[in-house]
Design a protein around this motif. Structure first.
Motif, mmCIF file in Angstrom:
data_model
loop_
_atom_site.group_PDB
_atom_site.id
_atom_site.type_symbol
_atom_site.label_atom_id
_atom_site.label_comp_id
_atom_site.label_asym_id
_atom_site.label_seq_id
_atom_site.Cartn_x
_atom_site.Cartn_y
_atom_site.Cartn_z
ATOM 1 N N VAL A 150 3.274 -7.963 -13.751
ATOM 2 C CA VAL A 150 2.025 -8.360 -14.404
ATOM 3 C C VAL A 150 1.670 -9.801 -14.039
ATOM 4 N N SER A 151 2.675 -10.672 -13.971
ATOM 5 C CA SER A 151 2.398 -12.078 -13.642
ATOM 6 C C SER A 151 1.829 -12.198 -12.234
ATOM 7 N N TYR A 152 2.308 -11.372 -11.304
ATOM 8 C CA TYR A 152 1.728 -11.385 -9.967
ATOM 9 C C TYR A 152 0.303 -10.838 -9.978
ATOM 10 N N GLN A 153 0.098 -9.881 -10.864
ATOM 11 C CA GLN A 153 -1.256 -9.341 -10.967
ATOM 12 C C GLN A 153 -2.221 -10.417 -11.451
ATOM 13 N N ALA A 193 3.178 -18.057 -6.575
ATOM 14 C CA ALA A 193 4.043 -16.933 -6.946
ATOM 15 C C ALA A 193 5.068 -17.356 -7.975
ATOM 16 N N TYR A 194 5.707 -18.486 -7.746
ATOM 17 C CA TYR A 194 6.753 -18.896 -8.667
ATOM 18 C C TYR A 194 6.187 -19.474 -9.948
ATOM 19 N N SER A 195 5.001 -20.086 -9.828
ATOM 20 C CA SER A 195 4.357 -20.570 -11.045
ATOM 21 C C SER A 195 4.016 -19.425 -11.965
ATOM 22 N N ALA A 196 3.486 -18.344 -11.386
ATOM 23 C CA ALA A 196 3.119 -17.190 -12.202
ATOM 24 C C ALA A 196 4.353 -16.477 -12.737
ATOM 25 N N ALA A 197 5.346 -16.308 -11.867
ATOM 26 C CA ALA A 197 6.556 -15.626 -12.320
ATOM 27 C C ALA A 197 7.272 -16.417 -13.409
ATOM 28 N N TYR A 198 7.121 -17.748 -13.356
ATOM 29 C CA TYR A 198 7.778 -18.582 -14.363
ATOM 30 C C TYR A 198 7.194 -18.349 -15.753
ATOM 31 N N ASP A 199 5.942 -17.861 -15.809
ATOM 32 C CA ASP A 199 5.363 -17.537 -17.118
ATOM 33 C C ASP A 199 6.253 -16.555 -17.874
ATOM 34 N N THR A 200 6.868 -15.652 -17.120
ATOM 35 C CA THR A 200 7.743 -14.672 -17.750
ATOM 36 C C THR A 200 8.907 -15.352 -18.457
ATOM 37 N N VAL A 201 9.506 -16.339 -17.787
ATOM 38 C CA VAL A 201 10.630 -17.046 -18.383
ATOM 39 C C VAL A 201 10.178 -17.842 -19.604
ATOM 40 N N SER A 224 0.205 -22.119 -19.366
ATOM 41 C CA SER A 224 -0.337 -21.241 -18.339
ATOM 42 C C SER A 224 -1.588 -21.838 -17.708
ATOM 43 N N LEU A 225 -2.495 -22.361 -18.557
ATOM 44 C CA LEU A 225 -3.745 -22.919 -18.050
ATOM 45 C C LEU A 225 -3.501 -24.157 -17.201
ATOM 46 N N LYS A 230 -0.262 -10.961 0.044
ATOM 47 C CA LYS A 230 1.126 -11.398 -0.109
ATOM 48 C C LYS A 230 1.662 -11.013 -1.478
ATOM 49 N N TYR A 231 0.868 -11.258 -2.515
ATOM 50 C CA TYR A 231 1.352 -10.973 -3.867
ATOM 51 C C TYR A 231 1.435 -9.475 -4.129
ATOM 52 N N LYS A 232 0.582 -8.713 -3.504
ATOM 53 C CA LYS A 232 0.708 -7.262 -3.618
ATOM 54 C C LYS A 232 2.009 -6.792 -2.964
ATOM 55 N N SER A 233 2.364 -7.449 -1.852
ATOM 56 C CA SER A 233 3.625 -7.109 -1.192
ATOM 57 C C SER A 233 4.810 -7.438 -2.092
ATOM 58 N N LEU A 234 4.717 -8.584 -2.786
ATOM 59 C CA LEU A 234 5.792 -8.942 -3.707
ATOM 60 C C LEU A 234 5.891 -7.934 -4.843
#
Length: 932
Positions: A225-228, A282-290, A375-376, A398-402
């Motif tokens: 979802v974060s990549y989305q 990518a890592y900024s968005a994925a970090y939202d999960t953490v 997030s903002l 790229k993010y779709k590939s991830l």
């Protein structure tokens, strides 16, 4: 003569089995000393290093497990110890990896582990890794809780585990071969033969596994979802005129520094900037999960700090944060605006707390605002510079590939393999014992699913990440023991000399890839080779050498006293080597302070005396006092390195560390045999757990000696001192017939109060130190029942444990002014734990068995403000054994048949994620064994 010794051995074993248990067949054997000691020395049989009759001299709680009773079931030491009440096994890194054991709520460091009476704990280790101890050539495992017999040097708050290797017996050759799921393999060969006046045993064993089991990553969906979100934002910039507005406002920032560079820099280095965005997004968005997963770890202070950071850019006027401002609702702006009026983070936190206290807003309101602002801010920062539509389309692809790489969350555990090889050679006669062992452990170290700040969904994928470092560990251990025992009149005594050499080697196999990843992540040539330049990252070696000697014995003083004494001494040295430290490549720039120690020594000295006193003429009431003197002397060499920004470094940071600790402690036990079926006993005593090397002197890297506090109120929080404690227990043992079965029931209540417990404190971002900043209490009940019918065996064990702990309110830093404490959770300590085994023998050659193990839920964080709880775990195993003729046996079974291990969850607030290290689940196995 040989037949006479064999007959004597059989008689002694038969008597011990009759005294210690009522289980038959494959039932667990439990020794509790309930029948009282017999002082008729007579003819003794030496087994390992002690005579058999002496096992009755322990007045406390002791459980004896015989691995041969579970032959072919592919149980390692951790599986066998899970059957013992009061014992908790924690497979920290998963099955076959780093595993520790605690007793009655203790820490792993508070448990002493001995092999043939010789201490296995090394000063350079935090605790004993029991996954490194093979059990194939082991005769029995003794687990002592509460009262610890004088024959074991040292005082251990939790308890003592003594592993006794097999004594060479009649000429025999046996071999076994076993296979199991996930590339598991076990093979062994044992040869027993007469040699001179004694017998010789040679055992060779191999145990290995790929450990690549399947599990579900619970953070995966949120990561996808974060990549989305990234994809949607990029697409939004393509479709929206808002991108042009951002371009206009950003072009006005001619001198504003962003990430250390000016707008002109990014204008002239657009390609580099676009690369940075592509990676960082990518890592900024994925970090939202953490951030979401750890929401409850963030205090009001951190919320205040986040809001305070907004003033650096002035949310109301800075064009870069126009996006942040315009994304807040009227209600959210009403929460933010008054907070910004305060000048400091602490003032803002106080204001937030006052709003919560008076009911204007809830903590959840501020937390939700915190998450949105975080997030903002990241989005506005990442997308503050417009990309071309072509670049955005490339980023979307790229993010779709991830997302495709994340898939549906199915993972196969990587780097979870191990190969263990061990050899034992042992010769023994009626007096002499000589033993030598060699062991090699070759394994990768699996990565934690919550490793540092990396998104846990990245682990065990092919996505480049710090969390996918491939570290190889090799351990080579060599051990030698020579001893002799004799009987002179009423004195039975012996001595031994022992030597242990252990080399631990760590090597990062993909450090070159991680260097490239660092450069890609930060998008600058300034961080080339950043990973490999950090000391100890490429490789490290820890070499330990210890020699020791001991003399002990038992003396019958008249009809009413049995004295037991022990004196031992050991000298251990550990050398540390590593990349960036001992290869001449130590560099600055990665940390404010560089300091490493490469030489450590520890000397231990123990004197212990115990007396078993018969108090009445009937010989059914015994009092057993014990007194112990234990001493430790530790030294570490000077640290190498330098400080780059702290001025003149404190002496404790670089100077050698010398510390000596010693104390006298005592134990007392009283036992009464009421009748032939019932025995009552109680024990109490004090403990003084001597520290290991790195708790005092550091570990050669991130752990340093604790700084000295200038506050006299907390002067005990300076350099670490030994942990202390008191214990008490009371037991009732019933042995007789019940429900038509030979039965034994043992019920024990225990209590322990421990003080000056060690905990790790972190000083800023530089290093950690051990300090005596905690205390705790543990109380509970252990129950064990063994019942045996004609064709059925039933073994039940359960533990109820209530533990509490407290720690200091402030770290013991220099100048500390407070010693207040607060209540904390004792982590990874289940309240309930139980085991049940049922065996059925339809005939003399066949046995069917089933097992159920239960471990209650556990706190994973000590902070009571963090509702972080790991689920309870119930596993079920089934198997069948069959004897084909006299010499051939086959075993087939399945453990964790419902595959519960990989499904283990941790809950934190409304978040759910995996256990730190997933456990191997459903495992099929088969073993073939032949005796020649």
């Amino acid at each position: 003569m040989y037949r006479k010794r064999e007959l004597e051995k059989k008689i002694v074993i038969t008597l011990l089995l009759g005294l210690s248990c009522t289980g038959m067949g494959y039932a667990e054997k439990v020794s509790d000393g309930s029948d009282g000691p017999s002082f008729d020395l007579g003819t003794i049989t030496v087994e390992a290093k002690r005579p058999d009759w002496e096992s009755k001299l322990s007045p406390g709680t002791v459980t004896v497990i015989r691995p041969d009773d579970y032959e072919g079931e592919q149980k390692d030491l951790s599986e066998l110890l899970k059957m013992v009440p009061g014992v908790h096994v924690r497979e920290l890194n998963g099955k076959g990896q780093y595993t520790t054991v605690s007793v009655r709520g203790s820490t792993a460091a508070q448990v002493g582990v001995f092999v043939d009476g010789v201490l296995y704990n090394l000063g350079g280790d935090a605790a004993v890794d029991i996954s490194t101890i093979p059990v194939k050539n082991v005769e029995r495992i003794e687990v002592y809780r509460g009262y610890i017999p004088a024959r074991f040097g040292g005082t251990y708050i939790g308890g003592v585990i003594n592993i006794v290797t097999k004594r060479p017996s009649k000429p025999n050759v046996s071999a076994s071969f076993g296979k199991s799921s996930y590339g598991g393999y076990k093979g062994s060969l044992q040869i027993d033969a007469p040699l001179g006046k004694g017998s010789f045993m040679l055992g060779v064993n191999r145990d290995q596994s790929q450990g690549d089991f399947r599990y579900q990553n619970y953070n995966n969906d949120e990561a996808v979802v974060s990549y989305q979100k990234v994809i949607d934002v990029e697409q939004g910039y393509i479709d929206s005129a808002y991108a042009s507005a951002i371009t206009t406002t950003f072009s006005a920032l001619k001198v504003t520094e962003i990430n250390g560079h000016t707008a002109e820099y990014y204008a002239s280095n657009l390609a580099e900037w676009n690369t940075y965005l592509a990676s960082n997004a990518a890592y900024s968005a994925a970090y939202d999960t953490v951030i979401a997963a750890t929401s409850s770890t963030l205090s009001v202070n951190k919320i205040g700090s986040r809001l305070y950071s907004l003033s650096d850019y002035n949310i109301s006027s800075n064009p870069k944060y126009t996006y942040v401002k315009e994304s807040l609702s009227v209600a959210e702006l009403a929460m933010v605006t008054p907070v910004l009026a305060y000048a400091s983070a602490s003032e803002r936190a106080a204001y937030i707390q006052s709003m919560i206290n008076n009911g204007t807003y809830t903590y959840a309101d501020y937390w939700n605002l915190y998450v949105k602002l975080t997030s903002l801010q990241k989005l506005s920062y990442t997308y503050g510079v417009p990309l071309s539509n072509a670049k955005r389309l490339a980023a979307i692809e790229k993010y779709k590939s991830l997302q495709e790489k994340y898939g549906d969350g199915t993972r196969y555990r990587k780097y979870n393999d191990y190969k263990n090889t061990d050899v034992i050679a042992k010769w023994q006669d009626d007096h002499w014992l000589a033993k030598a062992t060699w062991k090699e452990i070759d394994r990768h170290l699996p990565r934690s699913l919550m490793w540092q700040n990396s998104p846990s969904a990245v682990v065990d994928t092919d996505i480049p990440s710090f969390a996918n470092a491939r570290t190889k560990q090799t351990i080579i251990s060599k051990e030698a023991l020579v001893g002799r025992r004799d009987t002179i009149g009423n004195l039975e005594w012996g001595w031994n000399i022992n030597y242990l050499n252990q080399a631990k080697r760590y090597k990062c196999e993909n450090w070159k890839d991680l260097d490239k990843f660092y450069k890609w992540f930060y998008d600058t040539d300034n961080v080339q080779d950043m990973y490999s330049k950090i000391p100890m990252r490429k490789w490290s070696v820890y070499d330990s050498r210890r020699w020791g000697t001991s003399i002990d014995g038992t003396y019958k003083a008249g009809n009413n006293h049995m004295l037991e004494f022990m004196i031992n001494y050991s000298d251990e040295n550990m050398d540390v080597k590593g990349s960036g430290i001992t290869d001449g490549t130590l560099e600055t720039g990665y940390s404010s302070t560089n300091r490493y120690r490469t030489d450590y020594t520890q000397k231990l000295f123990n004197v212990q005396l115990q007396d078993t006193i018969t108090l009445n003429k009937r010989g059914d009431l015994w009092l057993t006092p014990s007194i112990r003197y234990n001493q430790s002397e530790i030294n570490s060499g000077k640290a190498v390195g330098w400080a780059t920004n702290v001025g003149t470094p404190p002496e404790w940071m670089f100077d050698s560390i010398d510390q000596q600790d010693n104390k006298v402690t005592w134990q007392l036990a009283l036992k009464k045999q009421i009748n032939e079926n019932l025995t009552l006993r109680t024990t109490c005593g004090t403990y003084y757990r001597l520290l290991n090397l790195y708790e005092i002197a550091g570990d050669g890297g991130s752990i340093l000696p604790a700084p000295i506090s200038s506050n006299s109120a907390v002067k005990s929080l300076n350099f670490p001192v030994p942990e202390e404690g008191k214990q008490f227990d009371i037991s009732a043992i019933w042995n007789g017939r019940a429900l038509g079965a030979d039965s034994k029931v043992q019920l024990t209540y225990f209590y322990r109060n421990a003080d000056k417990l060690l905990m790790l404190w972190r000083y800023g971002y530089d290093y950690w130190s051990y300090t005596n900043t905690s205390n705790g209490k543990a109380k509970g009940v252990e129950i064990q029942t063994d019942m045996s019918w004609k064709k059925w065996d039933l073994n039940l064990g359960a533990t109820y444990l209530k533990a509490s702990a407290a720690r200091w309110n402030d770290s013991p830093a220099v100048g500390q002014t407070s010693a207040d404490s607060y209540s904390v959770h004792q982590t990874y300590t289940p309240e309930w734990e139980g085991f049940c085994r049922l065996g059925y023998r339809p005939d003399k050659k066949t046995m069917l068995f089933g097992e159920i193990k239960y471990v209650d839920e556990m706190y994973t964080s000590y902070d009571k403000n963090i509702p972080s709880v790991q689920d309870s775990l119930t596993t079920v195993g089934l198997g069948i054994k069959h004897q084909f003729g006299k010499d051939f046996q086959a075993v087939v079974g399945c453990s964790d048949i419902f595959n519960k291990g990989p499904q283990l969850k941790v809950h934190e607030g409304n978040m759910t994620y995996n256990a730190d290290y997933p456990l191997q689940g459903r495992t099929y196995y088969t073993t073939l064994q032949y005796k020649f």
